[in-house]
Motif scaffolding. Structure first.
Motif, PDB file in Angstrom:
ATOM      1  N   ARG A 102     -11.279   5.235  -7.027  1.00  0.00           N
ATOM      2  CA  ARG A 102     -10.927   6.546  -6.475  1.00  0.00           C
ATOM      3  C   ARG A 102     -10.153   6.413  -5.169  1.00  0.00           C
ATOM      4  O   ARG A 102      -9.508   7.360  -4.732  1.00  0.00           O
ATOM      5  N   ALA A 103     -10.238   5.247  -4.552  1.00  0.00           N
ATOM      6  CA  ALA A 103      -9.616   5.030  -3.238  1.00  0.00           C
ATOM      7  C   ALA A 103      -8.306   4.261  -3.393  1.00  0.00           C
ATOM      8  O   ALA A 103      -8.032   3.664  -4.430  1.00  0.00           O
ATOM      9  N   SER A 104      -7.515   4.301  -2.339  1.00  0.00           N
ATOM     10  CA  SER A 104      -6.264   3.540  -2.364  1.00  0.00           C
ATOM     11  C   SER A 104      -6.211   2.588  -1.183  1.00  0.00           C
ATOM     12  O   SER A 104      -6.898   2.763  -0.174  1.00  0.00           O
ATOM     13  N   LEU A 105      -5.396   1.575  -1.334  1.00  0.00           N
ATOM     14  CA  LEU A 105      -5.121   0.615  -0.270  1.00  0.00           C
ATOM     15  C   LEU A 105      -3.631   0.658   0.021  1.00  0.00           C
ATOM     16  O   LEU A 105      -2.806   0.716  -0.896  1.00  0.00           O
ATOM     17  N   ILE A 106      -3.304   0.618   1.295  1.00  0.00           N
ATOM     18  CA  ILE A 106      -1.908   0.641   1.730  1.00  0.00           C
ATOM     19  C   ILE A 106      -1.498  -0.795   1.988  1.00  0.00           C
ATOM     20  O   ILE A 106      -2.165  -1.539   2.715  1.00  0.00           O
ATOM     21  N   ARG A 107      -0.380  -1.171   1.400  1.00  0.00           N
ATOM     22  CA  ARG A 107       0.122  -2.532   1.542  1.00  0.00           C
ATOM     23  C   ARG A 107       1.580  -2.475   1.971  1.00  0.00           C
ATOM     24  O   ARG A 107       2.361  -1.689   1.422  1.00  0.00           O
ATOM     25  N   ALA A 108       1.939  -3.289   2.960  1.00  0.00           N
ATOM     26  CA  ALA A 108       3.338  -3.378   3.379  1.00  0.00           C
ATOM     27  C   ALA A 108       4.111  -4.184   2.345  1.00  0.00           C
ATOM     28  O   ALA A 108       3.588  -5.130   1.765  1.00  0.00           O
ATOM     29  N   LEU A 109       5.334  -3.774   2.103  1.00  0.00           N
ATOM     30  CA  LEU A 109       6.199  -4.514   1.190  1.00  0.00           C
ATOM     31  C   LEU A 109       6.848  -5.639   1.999  1.00  0.00           C
ATOM     32  O   LEU A 109       7.786  -5.415   2.771  1.00  0.00           O
ATOM     33  N   ARG A 110       6.314  -6.834   1.845  1.00  0.00           N
ATOM     34  CA  ARG A 110       6.716  -7.991   2.661  1.00  0.00           C
ATOM     35  C   ARG A 110       8.211  -8.324   2.547  1.00  0.00           C
ATOM     36  O   ARG A 110       8.785  -8.877   3.463  1.00  0.00           O
ATOM     37  N   GLU A 111       8.815  -7.962   1.424  1.00  0.00           N
ATOM     38  CA  GLU A 111      10.246  -8.262   1.262  1.00  0.00           C
ATOM     39  C   GLU A 111      11.110  -7.516   2.278  1.00  0.00           C
ATOM     40  O   GLU A 111      12.259  -7.875   2.513  1.00  0.00           O
ATOM     41  N   ARG A 112      10.564  -6.491   2.889  1.00  0.00           N
ATOM     42  CA  ARG A 112      11.307  -5.725   3.899  1.00  0.00           C
ATOM     43  C   ARG A 112      11.149  -6.321   5.301  1.00  0.00           C
ATOM     44  O   ARG A 112      11.831  -5.904   6.236  1.00  0.00           O
ATOM     45  N   ASN A 113      10.227  -7.286   5.470  1.00  0.00           N
ATOM     46  CA  ASN A 113       9.957  -7.844   6.794  1.00  0.00           C
ATOM     47  C   ASN A 113      11.180  -8.494   7.437  1.00  0.00           C
ATOM     48  O   ASN A 113      11.302  -8.498   8.653  1.00  0.00           O
ATOM     49  N   ALA A 114      12.096  -9.025   6.630  1.00  0.00           N
ATOM     50  CA  ALA A 114      13.289  -9.658   7.193  1.00  0.00           C
ATOM     51  C   ALA A 114      14.095  -8.669   8.029  1.00  0.00           C
ATOM     52  O   ALA A 114      14.654  -9.031   9.069  1.00  0.00           O
ATOM     53  N   GLU A 115      14.125  -7.409   7.602  1.00  0.00           N
ATOM     54  CA  GLU A 115      14.830  -6.378   8.376  1.00  0.00           C
ATOM     55  C   GLU A 115      14.189  -6.189   9.746  1.00  0.00           C
ATOM     56  O   GLU A 115      14.885  -6.064  10.755  1.00  0.00           O
ATOM     57  N   LEU A 116      12.867  -6.158   9.770  1.00  0.00           N
ATOM     58  CA  LEU A 116      12.147  -6.022  11.038  1.00  0.00           C
ATOM     59  C   LEU A 116      12.374  -7.244  11.919  1.00  0.00           C
ATOM     60  O   LEU A 116      12.691  -7.115  13.106  1.00  0.00           O
TER      61      LEU A 116
END
Length: 163
Positions: A102-116
């Protein structure tokens, strides 16, 4: 030639002045990092709070929306808006929590980290240069100071929110 010796009063005054300098340095650092983060956020089309939350998700994720709200000191409705914006922009994904469907987990899309990382590259290079002036023991002491100071800030914020 006369020798100058330090008196206990001199040492105490020197320590007070150094402590004031540390506090002023932390305020200045906070202001400059806020400006840097604002510039990075602008480049990425993210609001300040969105970038803050993305950083928390990258550092501590995956997180439930409730855990993120608590870490960020945000109201649940505000957190939902932040997550909606981050998901639309392709920075995060919401997955079902395997422990509680019933719950969700939020995960960062690591492939976008290069932009950061590219936008923070100048700051990271500068910090590397600064760290080169210190030996390992001094760096460990500085890291301890920064972690303890961050914890003090977190505790002070929690006290203000009543958590």
């Amino acid at each position: 030639m006369t020798s100058v010796t330090s008196t206990p009063g001199d040492a105490a005054g020197r320590r007070r002045r150094a402590t004031v300098e540390v506090k002023q340095g932390l305020r200045e650092l906070g202001a400059e990092l806020t400006l840097l983060n604002r510039q990075v956020g602008t480049r990425l089309g993210l609001k300040d709070i969105d970038l803050d939350c993305l950083d928390l998700i990258n550092a501590h994720g995956p997180l439930s929306p409730t855990a993120l709200a608590r870490r960020a000191g945000l109201h649940a409705a505000t957190t939902t808006g932040v997550l909606d914006r981050l998901e639309r922009a392709g920075w995060i994904t919401r997955d079902r929590d395997p422990a509680d469907r019933r719950a969700s987990l939020i995960r960062a899309l690591r492939e976008r980290n290069a932009e950061l990382l590219a936008l923070f590259a100048g700051m990271n290079s500068s910090v590397d240069e600064i760290c080169a002036d210190y030996d390992a023991t001094e760096l460990e002491r500085l890291a301890d100071f920064l972690h303890r100071t961050a914890n003090a800030g977190r505790n002070a914020a929690e006290e203000l929110t009543g958590d």
